[in-house]
Design an enzyme around this catalytic site. Structure first.
Site, mmCIF file in Angstrom:
data_model
loop_
_atom_site.group_PDB
_atom_site.id
_atom_site.type_symbol
_atom_site.label_atom_id
_atom_site.label_comp_id
_atom_site.label_asym_id
_atom_site.label_seq_id
_atom_site.Cartn_x
_atom_site.Cartn_y
_atom_site.Cartn_z
ATOM 1 C CG HIS A 218 23.327 45.052 -26.491
ATOM 2 N ND1 HIS A 218 22.684 44.967 -27.418
ATOM 3 C CD2 HIS A 218 23.843 44.224 -26.081
ATOM 4 C CE1 HIS A 218 22.930 43.721 -27.802
ATOM 5 N NE2 HIS A 218 23.207 43.072 -26.300
HETATM 6 C C1 UD1 Z 1 23.958 40.194 -22.082
HETATM 7 C C2 UD1 Z 1 25.023 39.044 -22.869
HETATM 8 C C3 UD1 Z 1 25.200 38.971 -24.465
HETATM 9 C C4 UD1 Z 1 23.163 39.852 -24.950
HETATM 10 C C5 UD1 Z 1 22.711 40.140 -24.431
HETATM 11 C C6 UD1 Z 1 21.532 40.345 -24.301
HETATM 12 C C7 UD1 Z 1 26.452 37.785 -21.818
HETATM 13 C C8 UD1 Z 1 27.850 37.851 -21.732
HETATM 14 N N1 UD1 Z 1 26.481 38.958 -22.589
HETATM 15 O O1 UD1 Z 1 24.864 41.441 -22.537
HETATM 16 O O2 UD1 Z 1 25.727 38.249 -25.382
HETATM 17 O O3 UD1 Z 1 23.796 40.600 -26.053
HETATM 18 O O4 UD1 Z 1 23.129 40.215 -22.653
HETATM 19 O O5 UD1 Z 1 20.739 42.016 -23.652
HETATM 20 O O6 UD1 Z 1 26.424 37.170 -20.911
HETATM 21 N N2 UD1 Z 1 21.962 46.029 -16.819
HETATM 22 C C9 UD1 Z 1 20.452 46.199 -15.529
HETATM 23 N N3 UD1 Z 1 19.678 45.581 -16.335
HETATM 24 C C10 UD1 Z 1 20.029 44.169 -15.794
HETATM 25 C C11 UD1 Z 1 20.285 43.405 -16.898
HETATM 26 C C12 UD1 Z 1 21.428 44.347 -16.567
HETATM 27 O O7 UD1 Z 1 21.249 47.267 -15.046
HETATM 28 O O8 UD1 Z 1 18.173 43.800 -15.836
HETATM 29 C C13 UD1 Z 1 22.426 46.149 -16.091
HETATM 30 C C14 UD1 Z 1 23.740 46.229 -15.760
HETATM 31 O O9 UD1 Z 1 24.492 47.624 -14.966
HETATM 32 C C15 UD1 Z 1 24.664 45.104 -15.896
HETATM 33 C C16 UD1 Z 1 24.991 45.168 -17.239
HETATM 34 O O10 UD1 Z 1 23.760 46.138 -17.758
HETATM 35 O O11 UD1 Z 1 26.019 45.369 -15.304
HETATM 36 C C17 UD1 Z 1 25.349 44.390 -18.392
HETATM 37 O O12 UD1 Z 1 24.476 43.187 -17.786
HETATM 38 P P1 UD1 Z 1 24.934 41.079 -18.424
HETATM 39 O O13 UD1 Z 1 23.483 40.300 -17.945
HETATM 40 O O14 UD1 Z 1 26.476 41.327 -17.735
HETATM 41 O O15 UD1 Z 1 25.373 41.656 -19.479
HETATM 42 P P2 UD1 Z 1 24.593 42.321 -20.786
HETATM 43 O O16 UD1 Z 1 25.444 43.540 -21.366
HETATM 44 O O17 UD1 Z 1 22.973 42.584 -20.341
HETATM 45 N N1 UDP Z 2 14.706 43.560 -28.554
HETATM 46 C C1 UDP Z 2 13.331 44.015 -27.958
HETATM 47 N N2 UDP Z 2 13.357 45.199 -27.416
HETATM 48 C C2 UDP Z 2 13.982 46.556 -26.760
HETATM 49 C C3 UDP Z 2 15.460 45.790 -28.172
HETATM 50 C C4 UDP Z 2 15.461 44.138 -28.231
HETATM 51 O O1 UDP Z 2 12.289 43.119 -27.687
HETATM 52 O O2 UDP Z 2 14.326 47.152 -26.762
HETATM 53 C C5 UDP Z 2 14.552 41.849 -28.406
HETATM 54 C C6 UDP Z 2 14.728 41.830 -30.228
HETATM 55 O O3 UDP Z 2 13.432 42.152 -31.121
HETATM 56 C C7 UDP Z 2 15.626 40.752 -30.115
HETATM 57 C C8 UDP Z 2 16.329 40.111 -28.932
HETATM 58 O O4 UDP Z 2 15.725 41.523 -27.937
HETATM 59 O O5 UDP Z 2 14.473 39.864 -29.737
HETATM 60 C C9 UDP Z 2 17.567 40.716 -29.261
HETATM 61 O O6 UDP Z 2 18.757 40.993 -27.824
HETATM 62 P P1 UDP Z 2 19.297 41.473 -27.637
HETATM 63 O O7 UDP Z 2 19.623 42.553 -28.742
HETATM 64 O O8 UDP Z 2 19.427 42.344 -26.201
HETATM 65 O O9 UDP Z 2 20.533 40.551 -27.293
HETATM 66 P P2 UDP Z 2 21.504 39.388 -29.120
HETATM 67 O O10 UDP Z 2 20.602 39.145 -29.621
HETATM 68 O O11 UDP Z 2 22.279 40.922 -29.550
HETATM 69 O O12 UDP Z 2 22.214 38.974 -27.975
#
Ligand code: UD1
Ligand code: UDP
Length: 389
Positions: A218
């Protein structure tokens, strides 16, 4: 219009209130042990959910799996560009902080909700604590790196998960007396769930054989640009020629990765994001993990599962020196997968990261409780007292 010049009295030392600001999936996992440990000490607290993540599989399932209490507020900020999302977070969080007048605000990790909360509190003179302080990838192209630097620069109490964080913070001029090496609360959550992590039911549900790989992807650097996405997908397809790969797919990459060819096939299974317990069960039973997640690098280290991280750098080098993690480029992934499948999960140091023992939450809670009682960060520390807004 609200009169910002004359807010009410803050929660004084006799009636302290700790607010935890959470917004995205990894925040929930890191906060649960801290919330539980503070509850055991009888500290009054509340969770503010910013709504950065809002799908049930990115949010609600974590509250259920981790036993987190209902938030006292959900700001529903949702998705947007960095500027739009951060702006909505700032506006929403300012209102919440002014309404609840917390004694201390605790923020987690490096997401936009973390950054916004720390900025709001700094401007309102509300003391803050940052859990997972001092991690650095030294790559400012990552939005998280910017969030980490700003958050650590403005936090009053800094909780570090690994020793390397201490030197990064010292190099940036953070007073060491404000920094506490406490271990990793994400690993506390893993320890708490361990008895429930059974790969068999999820393998059966997904129709997976005994040997399989799990991939999570992601990071913007991997999934946002079509050319990068294509290169990554080709590498994952190549791994799937060696063993079945299941991909619980984060919503961020969905469209782009599908366009690049990440679709269901004979040896490739794309599924919705999984709940915490089901996901870690799958990881526990996996022969190999391919990821760009921060947290997954740490969890595979503890579970002893080989992890190939498709990134040019990591803010978690301890998972390489003390764990099962290796950094790879997409081009290196297939050969690295071959090596990992042959060698298993060897850790260079033979030792797990120090203090990743399931007790970080209680350590954090004790520091917070002592600060709430005395207004001191540590016996030698610079004092940051509970303040009025
Ligand atoms: C965010 C964090 C990242 C983290 C990740 C964990 C920032 C800058 N990034 O990235 O560090 O690793 O969360 O998962 O804060 N979306 C959905 N449903 C949701 C949430 C998001 O569809 O419930 C989609 C939307 O299209 C959105 C995109 O995901 O635009 C990105 O979501 P966003 O929260 O902006 O950043 P992440 O890539 O999730
Ligand atoms: N995780 C989860 N389901 C998934 C993918 C990740 O429960 O399908 C959990 C994972 O075990 C960890 C956390 O989500 O505890 C990590 O989140 P993510 O990878 O989205 O964010 P990051 O750590 O890169 O910020």
């Amino acid at each position: 219009m609200r009169d910002f010049a004359r807010p009410g009295a803050a929660q004084g030392p006799d009636n302290p209130l700790v607010l935890h600001v959470l917004g995205a999936r990894p925040n929930f996992v890191k906060a649960a042990p801290v919330v539980r440990a503070l509850a055991e000490l009888g500290v009054r607290q509340g969770i503010v959910h910013t709504g950065q993540h809002y799908d049930a599989l990115m949010s609600d399932v974590f509250f259920a799996d981790l036993g987190l209490p209902e938030p006292i507020a959900n700001l529903g900020v949702g998705s947007g560009s960095h500027a739009r999302q951060t702006a909505a977070l700032l506006v929403g969080l300012e209102d919440v902080v002014l309404e609840h007048r917390p004694t201390l605000v605790v923020v987690y990790g490096d997401v936009n909700s973390t950054l916004a909360a720390i900025l709001v509190c700094a401007k309102l003179n509300v003391p803050t604590a940052h859990v997972e302080a001092g991690l650095r990838s030294f790559d400012r192209e990552m939005p998280e790196e910017v969030n980490r630097i700003v958050t650590d620069g403005l936090s009053d109490i800094l909780f570090a998960t690994s020793p390397d964080a201490l030197s990064h913070l010292a190099a940036e001029g953070v007073d060491p007396a404000r920094v506490h090496l406490v271990g990793n609360p994400m690993i506390d959550s893993l320890f708490s769930a361990l008895d429930h992590l059974d790969p068999a039911p999820v393998r059966a549900r997904l129709g997976l054989p005994e040997r399989y790989a799990v991939a999570t992807l992601h990071r913007p650097g991997n999934v946002d640009d079509p050319a990068s996405a294509k290169e990554l997908v080709n590498a994952v397809l190549s791994v799937s020629e060696r063993l079945p790969v299941v991909v619980p797919l984060h919503p961020r990459g969905r469209t782009r990765l599908a366009e690049a060819g990440l679709v269901n096939g004979e040896n490739l299974l794309i599924v919705d994001p999984l709940g915490y317990v089901e996901f870690l069960s799958l990881v526990r039973g996996a022969t190999l993990v391919v990821t760009d997640s921060g947290g997954v690098q740490e969890e595979t280290t503890m579970l002893g599962v080989p992890c190939l991280t498709v990134r040019p750098n990591t803010e978690r080098p301890i998972t390489i020196t003390h764990g099962t993690n290796r950094l790879v480029t997409p081009a290196q992934l297939p050969a690295a997968a071959d090596r990992a499948l042959a060698d298993g999960a060897a850790t260079p140091s033979g030792e797990l990261p120090p203090l990743w023992d399931g007790k970080a939450g209680p350590r954090i809670a004790r520091v917070i409780e002592s600060w709430l009682r005395g207004g001191n960060l540590s016996p030698a520390g610079q004092s940051v007292s509970p303040k009025s807004l």
